[in-house]
Design an enzyme around this catalytic site. Structure first.
Site, mmCIF file in Angstrom:
data_model
loop_
_atom_site.group_PDB
_atom_site.id
_atom_site.type_symbol
_atom_site.label_atom_id
_atom_site.label_comp_id
_atom_site.label_asym_id
_atom_site.label_seq_id
_atom_site.Cartn_x
_atom_site.Cartn_y
_atom_site.Cartn_z
ATOM 1 N N HIS A 206 0.854 -1.192 0.000
ATOM 2 C CA HIS A 206 0.000 0.000 0.000
ATOM 3 C C HIS A 206 0.882 1.231 0.000
ATOM 4 O O HIS A 206 1.942 1.233 0.631
ATOM 5 C CB HIS A 206 -0.905 0.018 1.241
ATOM 6 N N ASP B 2 -8.037 -5.091 -0.178
ATOM 7 C CA ASP B 2 -8.539 -5.736 -1.399
ATOM 8 C C ASP B 2 -8.264 -7.226 -1.434
ATOM 9 O O ASP B 2 -8.966 -7.979 -2.106
ATOM 10 C CB ASP B 2 -7.909 -5.078 -2.641
HETATM 11 N N1 CMC Z 1 4.344 -7.462 -4.958
HETATM 12 C C1 CMC Z 1 5.695 -7.453 -5.070
HETATM 13 N N2 CMC Z 1 6.465 -6.372 -4.844
HETATM 14 C C2 CMC Z 1 5.850 -5.241 -4.495
HETATM 15 C C3 CMC Z 1 4.434 -5.169 -4.357
HETATM 16 C C4 CMC Z 1 3.682 -6.334 -4.594
HETATM 17 N N3 CMC Z 1 2.355 -6.333 -4.478
HETATM 18 N N4 CMC Z 1 4.073 -3.918 -4.005
HETATM 19 C C5 CMC Z 1 5.216 -3.203 -3.925
HETATM 20 N N5 CMC Z 1 6.282 -4.012 -4.215
HETATM 21 C C6 CMC Z 1 7.695 -3.622 -4.165
HETATM 22 C C7 CMC Z 1 8.087 -2.785 -5.382
HETATM 23 O O1 CMC Z 1 8.581 -3.601 -6.427
HETATM 24 C C8 CMC Z 1 9.141 -1.864 -4.811
HETATM 25 O O2 CMC Z 1 10.324 -2.587 -4.726
HETATM 26 P P1 CMC Z 1 11.757 -1.822 -4.894
HETATM 27 O O3 CMC Z 1 11.806 -0.822 -3.764
HETATM 28 O O4 CMC Z 1 12.758 -2.907 -4.737
HETATM 29 O O5 CMC Z 1 11.734 -1.188 -6.241
HETATM 30 C C9 CMC Z 1 8.671 -1.618 -3.370
HETATM 31 O O6 CMC Z 1 7.864 -2.769 -3.032
HETATM 32 C C10 CMC Z 1 7.820 -0.348 -3.205
HETATM 33 O O7 CMC Z 1 6.771 -0.381 -4.171
HETATM 34 P P2 CMC Z 1 6.181 0.911 -4.887
HETATM 35 O O8 CMC Z 1 5.528 0.493 -6.140
HETATM 36 O O9 CMC Z 1 7.227 1.963 -4.950
HETATM 37 O O10 CMC Z 1 5.117 1.361 -3.837
HETATM 38 P P3 CMC Z 1 3.885 2.270 -4.122
HETATM 39 O O11 CMC Z 1 3.561 2.921 -2.846
HETATM 40 O O12 CMC Z 1 4.122 3.156 -5.299
HETATM 41 O O13 CMC Z 1 2.750 1.213 -4.557
HETATM 42 C C11 CMC Z 1 0.891 -0.217 -4.565
HETATM 43 C C12 CMC Z 1 1.707 0.807 -3.765
HETATM 44 C C13 CMC Z 1 -0.383 -0.520 -3.808
HETATM 45 C C14 CMC Z 1 0.514 0.378 -5.937
HETATM 46 C C15 CMC Z 1 1.739 -1.484 -4.749
HETATM 47 O O14 CMC Z 1 2.069 -2.023 -3.491
HETATM 48 C C16 CMC Z 1 1.041 -2.533 -5.618
HETATM 49 O O15 CMC Z 1 1.137 -2.477 -6.843
HETATM 50 N N6 CMC Z 1 0.302 -3.510 -4.979
HETATM 51 C C17 CMC Z 1 -0.452 -4.486 -5.722
HETATM 52 C C18 CMC Z 1 -1.786 -3.886 -6.135
HETATM 53 C C19 CMC Z 1 -2.755 -3.708 -4.965
HETATM 54 O O16 CMC Z 1 -2.929 -4.598 -4.162
HETATM 55 N N7 CMC Z 1 -3.382 -2.528 -4.913
HETATM 56 C C20 CMC Z 1 -4.391 -2.213 -3.897
HETATM 57 C C21 CMC Z 1 -3.961 -1.097 -3.008
HETATM 58 S S1 CMC Z 1 -4.974 -0.950 -1.544
HETATM 59 C C22 CMC Z 1 -6.518 -0.427 -1.986
HETATM 60 C C23 CMC Z 1 -6.647 0.662 -2.983
HETATM 61 O O17 CMC Z 1 -5.918 1.658 -2.984
HETATM 62 O O18 CMC Z 1 -7.527 0.556 -3.817
#
Ligand code: CMC
Length: 430
Positions: free
Chosen positions: A308, A365
């Site tokens: 998240h 989710d």
């Molecule tokens: N699986 C594997 N690696 C992950 C995941 C994941 N689900 N989420 C983040 N990471 C890793 C990412 O690769 C990065 O690694 P590094 O620092 O080595 O490059 C690190 O964790 C930080 O990720 P980020 O993308 O910079 O973090 P963010 O805050 O931009 O993204 C997120 C948050 C929710 C988009 C992301 O965690 C994600 O894509 N999750 C899967 C989709 C999901 O479940 N979304 C629902 C969010 S909650 C409800 C809502 O908002 O609707």
């Protein structure tokens, strides 16, 4: 007490300027850089808004490090245990918990507006039967502005209120119609003696040829999911609603934009993506393979339902909904292998070093998808239900934005990295 300030120094020119710092009730201080460009001729760069507060708001507070979520100051755990979706919607919209009379009046208003104009039936039939229900929602909610001309003056508080009531009231009706259209079944009218979640399940599942009684556990689970999804401060879809509405666009148009944004798999679409992922895994023996893929930097695959932007601790909503997911799974007849895979995946990810180190906990989710699956809700309706709950938050945020005397149209700037100025060249010379 003197106003706190923040000094910005341009090392290249030596220019130094002070900017006011605002303190909120909770959370980090906010540096007010509205005059930065005017004073120093530079923009800030923050594409994902990771360090940017886009507005002042009194609705929701999140502490992502602690895993805290407050609606109007009330902890989500207390609301989930003691309240219901309509009471929470009132709280979010009006700022205080209602008295009995206020609550009864609000429920009556929402119930009173649950029907949609009969022309909606023809309109929805124009969509292909295999249209994704989110596409139908984007269209239908936007189209409400064509049906309710009597409430489109965004500067009129009565219009603001009635539009918000209409949107909250009609979401379950439109959502169920979108589902019935894909099933080829007749639309079911709302039954106003039923509660909000109950009514939605009734419109989703009942058919004219048979009796249908809503399972109270299913209604309770859905009501809980709606409470947990009702509001979440300046997330992508809420910011979209605010930005769309900042131009003075009507709330139906702004809400429709919010639904479009919510659809994406990084946001509300994640609950659907979780189920797609579980189906793809297909067998508990393949979980390790998918976890390895999620950790592989060369592979774009991510574990859906994990991580998240704000929570770097257990998502408090996920903690609450997990209990309900387990209760529902235990009461679900027959063993659904996907639910088995989900629980094993959760266990592995919670102990895996990569996920622990990066603080990637299961989010709301992950579990909502599991509950919907156990309730027999089709996968493509998952995000629609998220939108139904979030409408209360969108309307509260839209109202706060539109009523703010300091409101200006949202208009970010950019760092232009395209071609430098050049002259037009005739086609025969290119
Ligand atoms: N699986 C594997 N690696 C992950 C995941 C994941 N689900 N989420 C983040 N990471 C890793 C990412 O690769 C990065 O690694 P590094 O620092 O080595 O490059 C690190 O964790 C930080 O990720 P980020 O993308 O910079 O973090 P963010 O805050 O931009 O993204 C997120 C948050 C929710 C988009 C992301 O965690 C994600 O894509 N999750 C899967 C989709 C999901 O479940 N979304 C629902 C969010 S909650 C409800 C809502 O908002 O609707």
């Amino acid at each position: 007490m003197s106003q706190k300030t923040f000094t910005v120094t341009n090392n290249a020119t030596g220019q130094s300027e002070e900017f006011p710092v605002h303190e909120g009730t909770h959370g980090p201080d906010v540096v007010d850089i509205r005059t930065l460009y005017q004073k120093m001729g530079v923009f800030t760069y923050d594409p994902g808004f990771k360090s940017t507060a886009s507005c002042e708001s009194s609705i929701t507070f999140i502490d992502g490090e602690e895993g805290t979520l407050l609606y109007r100051g009330y902890p989500i755990e207390q609301l989930a245990e003691k309240s219901n979706f309509l009471e929470v919607s009132y709280l979010i919209m009006y700022g205080e918990l209602p008295t009995k009379a206020q609550y009864d009046h609000f429920v009556e208003m929402i119930t009173h507006h649950s029907m949609v104009h009969e022309s909606f039936r023809d309109f929805i039939k124009g969509f292909r039967p295999d249209a994704h229900p989110m596409s139908v929602m984007v269209g239908m909610v936007g189209a409400m502005s064509a049906f309710y001309h009597d409430s489109l003056d965004v500067t009129n508080p009565e219009h603001q209120e009635i539009s918000a009531h209409r949107l909250i009231a009609k979401m379950p009706t439109i959502a169920a119609m979108a589902h019935k259209h894909t099933k080829g079944q007749p639309f079911v009218y709302p039954l106003n003696k039923l509660g909000y979640a109950e009514n939605f399940l009734h419109m989703m599942y009942s058919v004219p040829a048979e009796d249908y009684e809503v399972d109270p556990l299913h209604a309770r689970a859905l009501d809980l999911i709606l409470i947990l999804h009702a509001e979440h401060e300046q997330n992508a879809s809420t910011s979209t609603v605010r930005l769309a509405g900042s131009s003075g666009a009507n709330p139906f148009a702004a809400a429709s934009a919010g639904i479009g944004c919510l659809w994406g798999p990084a946001h509300g679409g994640a609950n659907e993506a979780v189920l797609v992922m579980l189906e793809e895994i297909g067998d508990p023996k393949r979980i390790d393979e998918f976890v390895a893929r999620a950790k592989d930097k060369e592979d774009p695959f991510r574990l859906m339902g994990f991580g998240h932007r704000v929570y770097k601790n257990y998502d408090p909503r996920a903690k609450i909904i997990r209990k309900m997911a387990i209760e529902i799974i235990n009461k679900t007849e027959g063993n659904d292998p996907l639910l088995d895979i989900a629980m094993k995946l959760e266990e592995i990810a919670l102990t895996d070093e990569y996920f622990v180190e990066k603080k990637l906990y299961p989010n709301v989710d992950f579990y909502s998808g599991i509950i919907y699956k156990a309730l027999g809700i089709p996968t493509d309706m998952f995000t629609v239900i998220f939108a139904m709950g979030r409408m209360a938050g969108w309307m509260a945020q839209w109202d706060e934005m539109i009523s703010d005397p300091k409101r200006v149209i949202g208009r970010p700037r950019q760092n232009y990295i395209g071609a430098a100025r050049r002259n037009y060249m005739q086609m025969d010379k290119r």
